[in-house]
Design an enzyme around this catalytic site. Structure first.
Site, short mmCIF file in Angstrom:
data_model
loop_
_atom_site.label_atom_id
_atom_site.label_comp_id
_atom_site.label_asym_id
_atom_site.label_seq_id
_atom_site.Cartn_x
_atom_site.Cartn_y
_atom_site.Cartn_z
N ARG A 1 0.83 -1.22 0.00
CA ARG A 1 0.00 0.00 0.00
C ARG A 1 0.86 1.26 0.00
O ARG A 1 0.53 2.25 -0.65
CB ARG A 1 -0.93 0.00 1.22
CG ARG A 1 -2.07 -0.98 1.07
CD ARG A 1 -2.93 -1.04 2.30
NE ARG A 1 -3.61 0.20 2.59
CZ ARG A 1 -4.08 0.53 3.80
NH1 ARG A 1 -3.92 -0.29 4.82
NH2 ARG A 1 -4.70 1.67 3.99
N GLN B 1 -9.97 10.36 7.52
CA GLN B 1 -9.83 8.97 7.97
C GLN B 1 -8.70 8.30 7.19
O GLN B 1 -8.37 7.15 7.45
CB GLN B 1 -11.13 8.21 7.73
CG GLN B 1 -12.32 8.77 8.47
CD GLN B 1 -13.63 8.23 7.92
OE1 GLN B 1 -14.10 7.18 8.31
NE2 GLN B 1 -14.20 8.94 6.98
N HIS C 1 -6.91 8.24 11.66
CA HIS C 1 -6.48 6.83 11.63
C HIS C 1 -4.98 6.67 11.43
O HIS C 1 -4.52 5.58 11.08
CB HIS C 1 -7.26 6.07 10.55
CG HIS C 1 -8.73 5.93 10.87
ND1 HIS C 1 -9.68 5.61 9.94
CD2 HIS C 1 -9.38 6.05 12.05
CE1 HIS C 1 -10.87 5.56 10.53
NE2 HIS C 1 -10.72 5.83 11.80
N CYS D 1 13.10 -1.57 15.28
CA CYS D 1 13.64 -0.37 15.92
C CYS D 1 15.10 -0.65 16.30
O CYS D 1 15.50 -1.81 16.42
CB CYS D 1 12.79 -0.10 17.16
SG CYS D 1 13.25 1.35 18.10
N GLY E 1 -16.31 11.44 0.14
CA GLY E 1 -15.76 10.11 -0.11
C GLY E 1 -15.66 9.19 1.08
O GLY E 1 -14.68 8.46 1.21
P1 OAD Z 1 -14.88 3.21 2.36
O1 OAD Z 1 -14.10 2.36 1.43
O2 OAD Z 1 -15.70 2.55 3.39
O3 OAD Z 1 -15.86 4.15 1.52
C1 OAD Z 1 -15.40 4.85 0.41
C2 OAD Z 1 -16.50 5.79 -0.04
O4 OAD Z 1 -15.99 6.55 -1.12
C3 OAD Z 1 -17.78 5.09 -0.53
O5 OAD Z 1 -18.91 5.71 0.05
C4 OAD Z 1 -17.74 5.33 -2.06
O6 OAD Z 1 -19.06 5.49 -2.60
C5 OAD Z 1 -16.97 6.64 -2.12
N1 OAD Z 1 -16.27 6.88 -3.39
C6 OAD Z 1 -15.79 5.97 -4.28
N2 OAD Z 1 -15.20 6.61 -5.32
C7 OAD Z 1 -15.30 7.94 -5.07
C8 OAD Z 1 -14.88 9.13 -5.78
N3 OAD Z 1 -14.23 9.05 -6.94
N4 OAD Z 1 -15.17 10.31 -5.22
C9 OAD Z 1 -15.83 10.40 -4.02
N5 OAD Z 1 -16.25 9.33 -3.34
C10 OAD Z 1 -15.99 8.11 -3.85
O7 OAD Z 1 -13.83 4.26 2.98
P2 OAD Z 1 -13.94 5.08 4.34
O8 OAD Z 1 -15.30 5.61 4.57
O9 OAD Z 1 -12.81 6.03 4.34
O10 OAD Z 1 -10.25 2.36 8.69
O11 OAD Z 1 -13.64 3.93 5.39
C11 OAD Z 1 -13.52 4.24 6.72
C12 OAD Z 1 -12.47 3.39 7.35
O12 OAD Z 1 -12.69 1.99 7.07
C13 OAD Z 1 -11.06 3.61 6.85
O13 OAD Z 1 -10.43 4.76 7.41
C14 OAD Z 1 -10.37 2.36 7.25
C15 OAD Z 1 -11.41 1.36 6.80
O14 OAD Z 1 -11.37 0.13 7.43
C16 OAD Z 1 -9.08 2.07 9.27
O15 OAD Z 1 -8.10 1.77 8.64
C17 OAD Z 1 -9.13 2.15 10.77
#
Ligand code: OAD
Length: 231
Positions: A69, A96, A114, A142, A181
């Site tokens: 990643r 996030q 995060h 480390c 997003g």
């Molecule tokens: P998600 O993968 O859950 O959601 C991504 C969102 O982005 C969805 O609602 C899509 O519809 C939207 N999306 C996709 N393409 C897009 C674009 N081009 N423009 C705008 N929006 C778009 O990601 P997060 O909500 O960030 O946690 O997920 C939350 C957390 O779940 C992350 O921070 C991570 C994950 O597990 C940790 O790592 C603790």
């Protein structure tokens, strides 16, 4: 919906702006989201890779996934949404995301709820440090001999101290909240949107949060238009 939101924005000056972002803001940079088509959690099991237990069981496996990643994000560039947000210098960015693309686009006022892919933490000393380059050996260690872990929040872990409280305070007192997003399903971050009392605008091809305006569009398309109306 975009035109209505633009009209509403132009009606007055917005002073306290918070931009709350999730993986979707980086989708237009080619960084995979977690959920939905092409999402990371379709191909990988979170419990094998993003939990303290997974790291204790197999640190090399977890690190291989993080190195993949990190490489992917290193080769990605901030997109028009990141750049537009960075041009709003009076805004606080609450993200996030762990990809550091807001900072690379020039945002200065960022809360990383995060953590970051480009920071590591010693498992024994709990000290953190920047780590931009690929590691020569996996899992990295480390100088004290203990394992280094990514300085990110895994499932079941607390958010960095103070980050949630500072974000909550800013969102409560903001007059404008942009939600870009995020699927809004991972708590406690997802609960922040509900604290806001002013005007809220979501940008997401599949809007999922309860904002005043939901713009069903990609971040890189709609964000620059919204930001331009705010300048
Ligand atoms: P998600 O993968 O859950 O959601 C991504 C969102 O982005 C969805 O609602 C899509 O519809 C939207 N999306 C996709 N393409 C897009 C674009 N081009 N423009 C705008 N929006 C778009 O990601 P997060 O909500 O960030 O946690 O997920 C939350 C957390 O779940 C992350 O921070 C991570 C994950 O597990 C940790 O790592 C603790």
């Amino acid at each position: 919906m975009l035109d209505e939101a633009l009209r509403e924005i132009r009606r007055r000056k917005w002073e306290r702006i918070v931009v709350f972002t999730g993986a979707g803001v980086s989708a237009d940079s080619g960084v995979p989201t977690f959920r939905g088509a092409g999402g990371l959690w379709r191909d990988f099991r979170a419990e094998d890779l993003a939990t303290p237990d997974a790291f204790a069981r197999d640190p090399a496996l977890v690190w291989e996934w993080y190195e993949w990643r990190r490489e992917l994000v290193r080769n990605a560039q901030p997109n028009a949404a990141h750049r537009a947000i960075a041009s709003l210098d009076r805004a606080l960015v609450v993200t996030q995301n762990v990809d550091a693309l807001h900072a690379r686009a020039g945002s200065r006022n960022i809360i990383e709820l995060h953590g970051s892919l480009f920071r590591v933490r010693c498992r024994r000393e709990h000290t953190t440090r920047d780590a931009d380059e690929p590691f020569a050996t996996i899992p990295p260690r480390c100088e004290c001999g203990a394992l280094l872990r990514p300085d990110v929040v895994w499932f079941g872990e607390m958010l960095p101290e103070g980050a949630l409280e500072t974000a909550a305070h800013a969102i409560r007192s903001a007059d404008l909240l942009l939600v870009i997003g995020t699927s809004g399903v991972v708590y406690p971050a997802a609960g922040l949107v509900g604290l806001h009392r002013g005007l809220s605008i979501e940008i997401n091809p599949e809007p999922s949060t309860a904002c005043n305006y939901s713009i069903a569009a990609k971040a890189a398309e709609a964000t620059p238009k919204i930001v331009e109306a705010l300048q």
